[in-house]
Design a protein around this motif. Structure first.
Motif, PDB file in Angstrom:
ATOM      1  N   GLY A 101       0.723  -1.275   0.036  1.00 24.37           N
ATOM      2  CA  GLY A 101      -0.048   0.173   0.032  1.00 24.37           C
ATOM      3  C   GLY A 101       0.821   1.241  -0.098  1.00 24.37           C
ATOM      4  O   GLY A 101       0.101   2.480   0.038  1.00 24.37           O
ATOM      5  N   CYS A 102       2.050   1.220  -0.200  1.00 28.16           N
ATOM      6  CA  CYS A 102       2.946   2.277  -0.152  1.00 28.16           C
ATOM      7  C   CYS A 102       2.825   3.136  -1.588  1.00 28.16           C
ATOM      8  O   CYS A 102       2.636   2.236  -2.685  1.00 28.16           O
ATOM      9  CB  CYS A 102       4.630   1.975   0.010  1.00 28.16           C
ATOM     10  SG  CYS A 102       4.671   1.008   1.844  1.00 28.16           S
ATOM     11  N   ASN A 103       3.391   4.161  -1.611  1.00 28.72           N
ATOM     12  CA  ASN A 103       3.447   4.936  -2.719  1.00 28.72           C
ATOM     13  C   ASN A 103       4.632   4.717  -3.215  1.00 28.72           C
ATOM     14  O   ASN A 103       5.749   3.997  -2.755  1.00 28.72           O
ATOM     15  CB  ASN A 103       3.711   6.608  -2.457  1.00 28.72           C
ATOM     16  CG  ASN A 103       2.193   6.984  -1.910  1.00 28.72           C
ATOM     17  OD1 ASN A 103       1.426   7.651  -2.888  1.00 28.72           O
ATOM     18  ND2 ASN A 103       1.939   6.778  -0.689  1.00 28.72           N
ATOM     19  N   SER A 104       4.755   4.748  -4.709  1.00 25.07           N
ATOM     20  CA  SER A 104       5.999   4.408  -5.496  1.00 25.07           C
ATOM     21  C   SER A 104       7.122   5.623  -5.130  1.00 25.07           C
ATOM     22  O   SER A 104       6.857   6.639  -4.911  1.00 25.07           O
ATOM     23  CB  SER A 104       5.683   4.234  -6.952  1.00 25.07           C
ATOM     24  OG  SER A 104       5.314   5.439  -7.542  1.00 25.07           O
ATOM     25  N   VAL A 105       8.476   5.044  -5.741  1.00 26.88           N
ATOM     26  CA  VAL A 105       9.268   6.150  -5.716  1.00 26.88           C
ATOM     27  C   VAL A 105       9.208   7.355  -6.530  1.00 26.88           C
ATOM     28  O   VAL A 105       9.544   8.361  -6.573  1.00 26.88           O
ATOM     29  CB  VAL A 105      10.773   5.338  -6.425  1.00 26.88           C
ATOM     30  CG1 VAL A 105      10.469   4.764  -7.650  1.00 26.88           C
ATOM     31  CG2 VAL A 105      11.854   6.192  -6.099  1.00 26.88           C
ATOM     32  N   ASN A 106       8.472   7.288  -7.679  1.00 23.86           N
ATOM     33  CA  ASN A 106       7.790   8.441  -8.523  1.00 23.86           C
ATOM     34  C   ASN A 106       6.915   9.078  -7.754  1.00 23.86           C
ATOM     35  O   ASN A 106       7.250  10.530  -7.933  1.00 23.86           O
ATOM     36  CB  ASN A 106       7.209   7.586  -9.845  1.00 23.86           C
ATOM     37  CG  ASN A 106       8.117   6.881 -10.815  1.00 23.86           C
ATOM     38  OD1 ASN A 106       9.238   7.094 -10.981  1.00 23.86           O
ATOM     39  ND2 ASN A 106       7.471   5.790 -11.334  1.00 23.86           N
ATOM     40  N   ALA A 107       6.138   8.770  -6.904  1.00 17.82           N
ATOM     41  CA  ALA A 107       5.492   9.416  -6.189  1.00 17.82           C
ATOM     42  C   ALA A 107       6.236  10.163  -5.144  1.00 17.82           C
ATOM     43  O   ALA A 107       5.729  11.452  -4.914  1.00 17.82           O
ATOM     44  CB  ALA A 107       4.328   8.671  -5.506  1.00 17.82           C
ATOM     45  N   LEU A 108       7.136   9.498  -4.698  1.00 14.94           N
ATOM     46  CA  LEU A 108       7.973  10.063  -3.800  1.00 14.94           C
ATOM     47  C   LEU A 108       8.720  11.487  -4.502  1.00 14.94           C
ATOM     48  O   LEU A 108       8.844  12.770  -3.807  1.00 14.94           O
ATOM     49  CB  LEU A 108       8.854   9.347  -3.181  1.00 14.94           C
ATOM     50  CG  LEU A 108      10.295   9.829  -2.218  1.00 14.94           C
ATOM     51  CD1 LEU A 108       9.524  10.515  -1.101  1.00 14.94           C
ATOM     52  CD2 LEU A 108      11.215   8.764  -1.862  1.00 14.94           C
ATOM     53  N   ASP A 109       9.323  11.333  -5.621  1.00  9.29           N
ATOM     54  CA  ASP A 109       9.887  12.273  -6.392  1.00  9.29           C
ATOM     55  C   ASP A 109       9.033  13.533  -6.628  1.00  9.29           C
ATOM     56  O   ASP A 109       9.275  14.626  -6.391  1.00  9.29           O
ATOM     57  CB  ASP A 109      10.417  11.881  -7.749  1.00  9.29           C
ATOM     58  CG  ASP A 109      11.598  10.955  -7.538  1.00  9.29           C
ATOM     59  OD1 ASP A 109      12.129  10.791  -6.443  1.00  9.29           O
ATOM     60  OD2 ASP A 109      11.890  10.446  -8.413  1.00  9.29           O
TER      61      ASP A 109
END
Length: 650
Positions: free
Chosen positions: A233-241
């Motif tokens: 259910g975590c956001n992806s690395v793209n969402a973090l960026d």
């Protein structure tokens, strides 16, 4: 029988649904999405949706053309078939929502039995409805399928309610994003289904496909395409960026970088071990439950980031400590060795890119916790930022040097240290030493070579220093008498099969004898990949480039292998000298090695000679060449003119 139907059904919604389902199928087949445990429910559900929509369109077309050729049996069969297919669509939606929970996956048999019972009720209700009133009605205006539409729409609403109830009772085992999605989608679905019941009776518009195709589309886009990791259910690395780009420098927030270390090299979310995965997913839910201000992002298998969207440092560190408590719980509960490294920091405006933040955390781990077999919780200090800033500038400069590949790059500076020949009583050779200039600072190799090796920049550096050394040799050869200048070759270079090609191409650009170039290769590098290193050394030696074995005595010493390698000069590490001065046994070993090497035609060189006692010892032990501060310190390579003898007076 009627010759013309007054009731004309508008199927534009179904055609739109069919187009969307077709596009989704195409994307699922050709974009190589993450095919996780629940992916099959989306894929199969979309296939069932396409079949259901085609049946629905067929039913509507027949109803619109009710005439002498109208076949009641065929029409009823299509209605029954659609209701059964629709039940299959509902099954895949219901299964997908429930199977997103690891707990429900463990209860899969009970789940199947439950849905089998629900399907049985659905079929019984369908039979009763057909017997009681039929699914459609022939009127003076045409075929009325309002009852048929109400039946399956009511079934859809019941499924929505059951899905919502299942999510409520399973709230602690599903991710925040799934819960929010269910809370939004279920009411919207019920509203659309109610609207469908109303519209079928008033303006004869059918758009029921829009109640299930978008569900599969949204699930695919959220969990199998880009933003969210379906398991955790975590956001992806793209969402973090995207979050970092939007908020860095605009508001104050904190970040916790988490790296997990387990024997399998996989983190606790591992589909091959349900128990580990269950513990891990419970940890994710527990972290989400700490506060809505805490958002999890998954970088890769063993690396996560928790963004603490809070401006108060005390509160942010409290959240960080609570997250640490969750991981301590995992460590206590999990049956395999499990360690974590948690780094918490305030994100300042200076960290203007997501990559810079990730590199800073990696740097702190490498510097402070490299190969540490324990768990650590660390709050970043101001000096950590300053230290990393220097490393980051060096790293950025090295990457730019690598990408430009300018053989005359002024940031790569060449120093040289003359080497004294005992027999000639003069300086005949020198070692070229690299320096890196970044801004106003000059860095020595011990500061930047490890970074260059890890970042794939070392080949460019070696080519640049070789080019500059060749240029100096060409200039010095006309007026000065010397044998050669050596350059160091990184251990990373020696293991590449074509490492010599660029070197030879650079040397050929200049009017110099290849014997004027010598290359120093570390003993450790040579024995990391002996066969490949030996092949490269033989090629260089055949081209006339003499080889030094550098740092002898610090690696995996093997006289037998050394004697089978095409090296000419053995360069003893200074630690051997210092130990031999204080230890008679080491002195005997050193004397024996020198004797054996010289007997077999090798030239011996000692480095690190700093005073007269070390110098006298080296001369007495028979070293042919001596290098060290006692004779000359490293300086700009142009200063070699001070040490080499002139060919003629001018």
């Amino acid at each position: 029988m009627y010759t013309d139907s007054i009731i004309i059904y508008n199927a534009i919604g179904e055609y739109a649904s069919l187009l969307l389902a077709g596009l989704l199928l195409f994307v699922m087949l050709y974009t190589k999405p993450r095919k996780t445990y629940v992916y099959r429910y989306i894929f199969r559900g979309n296939i069932w949706s396409i079949v259901a929509i085609i049946l629905q369109i067929t039913i509507l077309r027949l109803a619109n053309k009710a005439g002498e050729s109208f076949n009641p049996t065929l029409f009823m069969s299509l209605l029954i078939l659609f209701t059964l297919i629709y039940n299959g669509v509902l099954y895949h939606i219901f299964s997908y929502v429930n199977m997103m929970s690891i707990l429900r996956r463990r209860q899969r048999k009970e789940f199947i039995l439950m849905y089998t019972a629900l399907s049985a009720v659905y079929v019984i209700a369908l039979i009763v409805d057909i017997i009681a009133s039929g699914l459609y009605e022939m009127t003076l205006e045409g075929v009325d399928i309002s009852h048929f539409t109400r039946f399956y729409c009511m079934a859809g609403m019941v499924t929505c309610i059951i899905c919502f109830y299942a999510s409520v009772t399973n709230r602690s085992h599903i991710s925040r994003v799934i819960w929010h999605t269910v809370c939004i989608i279920v009411p919207v679905e019920i509203i659309i289904l109610c609207a469908q019941i109303f519209c079928i009776s008033t303006n004869h518009t059918v758009f029921s496909g829009l109640t299930y195709v978008p569900v599969f589309t949204l699930a695919f886009l959220l969990f199998h395409n880009i933003p969210y990791d379906e398991q955790s259910g975590c956001n992806s690395v793209n969402a973090l960026d995207e979050f970092l780009k939007k908020n860095i420098g605009r508001k104050k927030f904190y970040l916790m970088y988490a790296e997990f270390r387990m024997p399998t090299a996989d983190n606790f979310i591992n589909e091959d071990d349900d128990e580990i995965m269950y513990i891990g997913l419970n940890a994710c839910r527990a972290i989400e439950g700490i506060s809505p201000k805490v958002t999890m992002y998954r970088l890769e298998n063993e690396k996560f980031v928790n963004v603490i969207d809070c401006s108060d440092e005390k509160q942010a560190l409290k959240y960080a400590d609570q997250i640490r408590g969750v991981y301590d719980g995992v460590k206590a509960e999990i049956k395999v060795p499990f360690n974590y490294i948690l780094i918490t920091e305030e994100i300042s405006p200076e960290f203007d890119s997501p990559m810079k933040i990730r590199e800073m955390n990696e740097h702190i781990i490498n510097v402070k916790f490299h190969e540490q077999n324990n768990s650590y919780f660390y709050v970043v200090k101001p000096e950590d930022f300053l230290n990393f800033e220097e490393v980051y500038q060096v790293t950025s400069a090295l990457k730019d040097i690598r990408n430009r590949f300018d053989l005359d790059d002024e940031r790569v500076m060449v120093y040289a240290q003359p080497i004294y020949s005992v027999e000639d009583g003069a300086f005949r050779v020198a070692e070229a030493l690299m320096r890196l200039k970044v801004g106003d600072k000059i860095y020595t190799p011990d500061k930047f070579i490890p970074i260059a090796e890890n970042g794939g920049c070392v080949h460019a550096l070696t080519c640049i220093i070789l080019n500059k050394v060749c240029k100096v040799i060409e200039s010095l050869s006309e007026y000065y008498d010397f044998d050669a200048i050596s350059i160091n070759v990184s251990s990373k270079e020696l293991s590449h099969s074509t490492m010599y090609q660029d070197y030879l191409e650079i040397i050929e650009r200049y009017d110099i004898d290849t014997s004027k170039i010598r290359m120093e290769i570390t003993e450790t590098a040579m024995f990391e990949n002996y066969e490949k290193a030996n092949d490269n050394m033989r090629i260089l030696n055949q081209e006339g480039i003499q080889l030094y074995l550098d740092d002898f005595g610090t690696g995996y010493s093997s006289l037998e292998r050394i004697m089978n390698c095409p090296v000419k000069t053995i360069k003893f590490d200074k630690t051997i000298l210092y130990k031999s001065l204080d230890d008679d046994r080491m002195d005997d070993i050193l004397s024996y090695m020198i004797e054996v090497l010289k007997k077999n035609g090798f030239i011996t060189l000692i480095e690190g000679v700093e005073d007269e006692s070390q110098n006298q010892y080296s001369v007495n032990r028979g070293f042919e060449y001596i290098q060290g501060y006692h004779y000359a310190k490293p300086g700009p390579i142009e200063d070699l003119k001070k040490y080499f003898a002139r060919k003629n007076a001018f």
